[in-house]
Design an enzyme around this catalytic site. Structure first.
Site, mmCIF file in Angstrom:
data_model
loop_
_atom_site.group_PDB
_atom_site.id
_atom_site.type_symbol
_atom_site.label_atom_id
_atom_site.label_comp_id
_atom_site.label_asym_id
_atom_site.label_seq_id
_atom_site.Cartn_x
_atom_site.Cartn_y
_atom_site.Cartn_z
ATOM 1 N N HIS A 154 -20.122 -9.416 32.830
ATOM 2 C CA HIS A 154 -21.264 -9.576 32.467
ATOM 3 C C HIS A 154 -22.187 -8.281 32.379
ATOM 4 C CE1 HIS A 154 -22.708 -11.272 36.310
ATOM 5 N NE2 HIS A 154 -23.973 -10.621 36.102
ATOM 6 N N GLU A 202 -25.853 -12.365 30.662
ATOM 7 C CA GLU A 202 -26.745 -13.154 31.597
ATOM 8 C C GLU A 202 -28.270 -12.692 31.484
ATOM 9 O OE1 GLU A 202 -26.275 -11.819 35.739
ATOM 10 O OE2 GLU A 202 -27.510 -13.277 36.413
ATOM 11 N N HIS A 249 -28.513 -0.479 24.699
ATOM 12 C CA HIS A 249 -28.341 -1.563 23.626
ATOM 13 C C HIS A 249 -27.178 -2.463 24.138
ATOM 14 C CE1 HIS A 249 -25.932 1.666 21.838
ATOM 15 N NE2 HIS A 249 -25.252 0.550 21.499
ATOM 16 N N GLU A 307 -27.043 -3.496 18.581
ATOM 17 C CA GLU A 307 -26.084 -2.857 17.631
ATOM 18 C C GLU A 307 -25.305 -3.964 16.534
ATOM 19 O OE1 GLU A 307 -23.766 0.308 18.869
ATOM 20 O OE2 GLU A 307 -23.330 0.817 16.913
#
Lengths: 169, 169
Positions: free
Chosen positions: B22, B89, B116, B162
Site C-alpha cells: 500500500h 491507505e 502522485h 494521474e
C-alpha cells in the site's frame, strides 16, 4: 462497511476496469535508489523513460512474479508497466545526485501529507533480520512503539517503508 | 535494463514473496475522500481500523475484481488487505474534518517529495469525460502540457491522481 459515510457500494460500471497503477516519489540519486529497491527490497526495474528536453528520468519498479517475462518492445512494455497494479515510479531530476543530502521531503514532518509505502512479507522477523544485516536504516523496529508487529525502514531519500506480515495482527 | 547503475538483476530469493501492499496518504475528511475514491474512482473500502487511544482511523481501499468477496472476519480480512497489492491507505486524524481547508501538503510545491498516485483506465477520453461530468477538479487535462495523452485530477485534499491509458504512448 457499507454504512460508513461517503462510501458508495455500487460504483459506476465504467470504473470496473480501473487499476491502481502506481505511486510516484522523487529521488535524489537513481543509483542509490535502484540499488535499494532492487537488491534490498527485491523489486524489478520494468520500464525506464528519459526526457532529455526536460532533464528528468522515470524509473518504474514492481514485484514481477517468477516466470513472468516483462516485454521489452516499447509498446508492449508500456502496456505492461501501465496496465498492472503496484508499480513504484521514481522520478530523477538530473543533477540532484550531486547534492550532499536529498532535496526531498518524506511527508512525515511538517508539512505532512504522504506518509509511507508498505511492503508485506511472509516472515517479518526474517525480513527485518535481513534488513539489519544489510545495514538498512530503521525508523521503527519490531517491538518498538505502539504497534509491536510492524516495522518501518527508510529508503535512501528517507521515505518511510512500512513492513508488515499479513497474518500478524 | 540490467546495465543501469544500481540495478540488481538477481535479488535474494528471500524477497520473492514480498508484495508492494500500500501507499498511505493523510486526509482531512473521510466522508469526502471515501466518496471520491469509491464513487468517482470506483475503489472499494476493504478494511477500516479505529485507534481511539491515538484518535485516528485508517481506511484501506482497493480495486476488487468483480466476483471477489472480501472476507469480513477480522483475521481473514487483515490477511486480504495486507496480503494483496495496490491498496490505498487513508489516514484520518480525528478532528481535521472540522478545518476549512486541508492541513495536508500534496508534495508538488516546496518541499517536494511524493508526487502522485496513478490509475490506469481502458479509455482515457471516456474516463476524463466522466470526471468532467462529475465535477472533478483537474490539475491537467488531456491535450494540455508536454504530455498530451495523460491527465491529472485532484482528490479532496489536492493530492494529484494521474490518469493513463496503458496502450497510449
Amino acid at each position: 462497511m457499507s454504512n460508513i459515510p461517503g462510501v458508495c457500494v455500487s460504483p459506476d460500471k465504467e470504473t470496473q476496469k480501473y487499476v491502481f497503477n502506481h505511486t510516484m516519489l522523487r529521488i535524489k540519486d537513481p543509483k542509490a535508489s535502484l540499488d535499494f529497491y532492487t537488491r534490498v527490497l527485491g523489486m524489478k526495474l520494468v520500464r525506464k523513460l528519459d526526457f532529455a528536453e526536460w532533464k528528468f528520468s522515470l524509473y518504474f519498479l514492481a514485484y514481477v512474479p517468477e516466470g513472468t517475462d516483462v516485454p521489452t518492445e516499447n509498446e508492449a512494455n508500456a502496456r505492461y508497466a501501465f496496465g498492472r497494479e503496484a508499480v513504484l515510479e521514481l522520478t530523477h531530476n538530473w543533477g540532484t545526485e550531486e547534492q550532499e543530502t536529498t532535496p526531498y521531503h518524506n511527508g512525515n514532518t511538517e508539512p505532512r501529507g504522504f506518509g509511507h509505502i508498505c511492503i508485506s512479507v511472509p516472515d517479518i522477523q526474517q525480513a527485518c533480520a535481513r534488513f539489519e544485516s544489510l545495514g538498512v536504516n530503521f525508523q521503527k523496529r519490531l517491538g518498538e512503539g505502539g504497534m509491536k508487529n510492524i516495522a518501518f525502514v527508510k529508503d535512501p531519500d528517507q521515505y518511510w517503508i512500512e513492513v508488515v506480515q499479513p497474518g500478524l495482527l
